[in-house]
Design an enzyme around this catalytic site. Sequence first.
Site, PDB file in Angstrom:
ATOM      1  N   ARG A 142       0.921  -1.578   0.152  1.00 30.49           N
ATOM      2  CA  ARG A 142      -0.200  -0.011   0.078  1.00 30.49           C
ATOM      3  C   ARG A 142       0.830   1.493   0.016  1.00 30.49           C
ATOM      4  NH1 ARG A 142      -2.302  -4.108   3.578  1.00 30.49           N
ATOM      5  NH2 ARG A 142      -4.337  -4.987   3.354  1.00 30.49           N
ATOM      6  N   LYS A 167      -2.093  -3.032   7.546  1.00 25.29           N
ATOM      7  CA  LYS A 167      -2.944  -2.360   7.381  1.00 25.29           C
ATOM      8  C   LYS A 167      -3.578  -3.350   8.758  1.00 25.29           C
ATOM      9  CE  LYS A 167      -7.366  -0.907   5.684  1.00 25.29           C
ATOM     10  NZ  LYS A 167      -8.443  -0.866   4.562  1.00 25.29           N
ATOM     11  N   HIS A 231      -2.505   2.843  -5.320  1.00 27.10           N
ATOM     12  CA  HIS A 231      -3.085   1.171  -5.600  1.00 27.10           C
ATOM     13  C   HIS A 231      -3.205   0.578  -6.533  1.00 27.10           C
ATOM     14  CE1 HIS A 231      -4.710  -0.544  -2.118  1.00 27.10           C
ATOM     15  NE2 HIS A 231      -6.102  -0.987  -2.756  1.00 27.10           N
ATOM     16  N   ARG A 234      -1.247  -2.360  -7.299  1.00 28.93           N
ATOM     17  CA  ARG A 234      -1.288  -2.935  -6.189  1.00 28.93           C
ATOM     18  C   ARG A 234      -2.436  -4.501  -6.962  1.00 28.93           C
ATOM     19  NH1 ARG A 234      -1.570  -4.531  -0.861  1.00 28.93           N
ATOM     20  NH2 ARG A 234      -3.056  -5.121   0.202  1.00 28.93           N
ATOM     21  N   HIS A 257      -4.014  -9.971   3.406  1.00 30.26           N
ATOM     22  CA  HIS A 257      -5.770  -9.487   3.701  1.00 30.26           C
ATOM     23  C   HIS A 257      -6.036 -10.943   3.901  1.00 30.26           C
ATOM     24  CE1 HIS A 257      -6.487  -7.861  -0.868  1.00 30.26           C
ATOM     25  NE2 HIS A 257      -5.845  -6.712  -0.092  1.00 30.26           N
ATOM     26  N   TYR A 266     -10.796  -9.674  -4.034  1.00 28.87           N
ATOM     27  CA  TYR A 266      -9.492 -10.385  -4.785  1.00 28.87           C
ATOM     28  C   TYR A 266      -9.824 -11.850  -5.867  1.00 28.87           C
ATOM     29  CZ  TYR A 266      -6.320  -6.596  -4.189  1.00 28.87           C
ATOM     30  OH  TYR A 266      -6.225  -4.973  -4.205  1.00 28.87           O
TER      31      TYR A 266
END
Length: 282
Positions: A142, A167, A231, A234, A257, A266
């Site tokens: 990110r 995150k 992004h 990504r 994730h 995804y």
Amino acid sequence: MSLLITSEIYLQQFKDEYSFRLTGETLYQYKLAVEQLITYCNKPFSEINSRDIRKWMFSLELKEYKAVTVKTKLAGIKLFFKYCVEDGFITKDPVKNIPFPEVEDKLPFYLQRDELFQLRQLVKGKLEQRAVIEMLYATGVRIKELVEMKIEDINWQERMITIPKGKRKKERIVLFTRECEAHLKTYLDERGDNLPFVFVNTTKTGFMCTRTVQNKFTTYSKKLGIYMTPHTLRHTFAAHLAMKGMPLECIQVLLGHNGPHQTQLYARLYHQARKVIYDQWM
């Protein structure tokens, strides 16, 4: 005494409780949402009911807030009131049965091989910009993780980077390619400073600002006629790995994730990318 001041102690305790679970930016957005709700309702938060919250949400829709923004605000409201109930500040959760607004899940946009080539050609000879692009594409990090990345977290021999606070503040390892390594070393050798960050600001006093990276991508979009953000790389990272046959579970570990929504989104990107390869061979 204002309504915000009377609720300030509870908001501060809420922030303290979740400071080790959520990022500073997420906590800021959640706190802002609670403050906006209290201001709109014009009453102490302990007196706010479900009807008040629904009216507030409707007011956001009238102001043409995007559904995803309203959803984020409601997530903050839900977490705050859940915390207040669990700690005995209030006895009833007014937001518990209020559903999230439906958000249209668009398939994440990613660059095709030729578009990535165009982007690389656009920044040819610009060491810093090329290094940023290669790092975003090769690692799938990110933008916040990129600008806060430190040189000491790079394992050059194994071509691995430790992301200490991704995150939800979970540490993970990402990999990078030999091409990325070459451009990154060229950029670092040329820089001539002792700052610990991989990418630094123009005055070389700290790490690069996220806005700087975002502005560069706005320029790339205009020049190439292809809408893209940091992004986007990504998403491109994930799609291109899928095309090469990497299992979805491995890609999601690299992306960091773990939420069901991210997994589902995804997974769709993964299967779409695999379908592109299938169509090319049939």
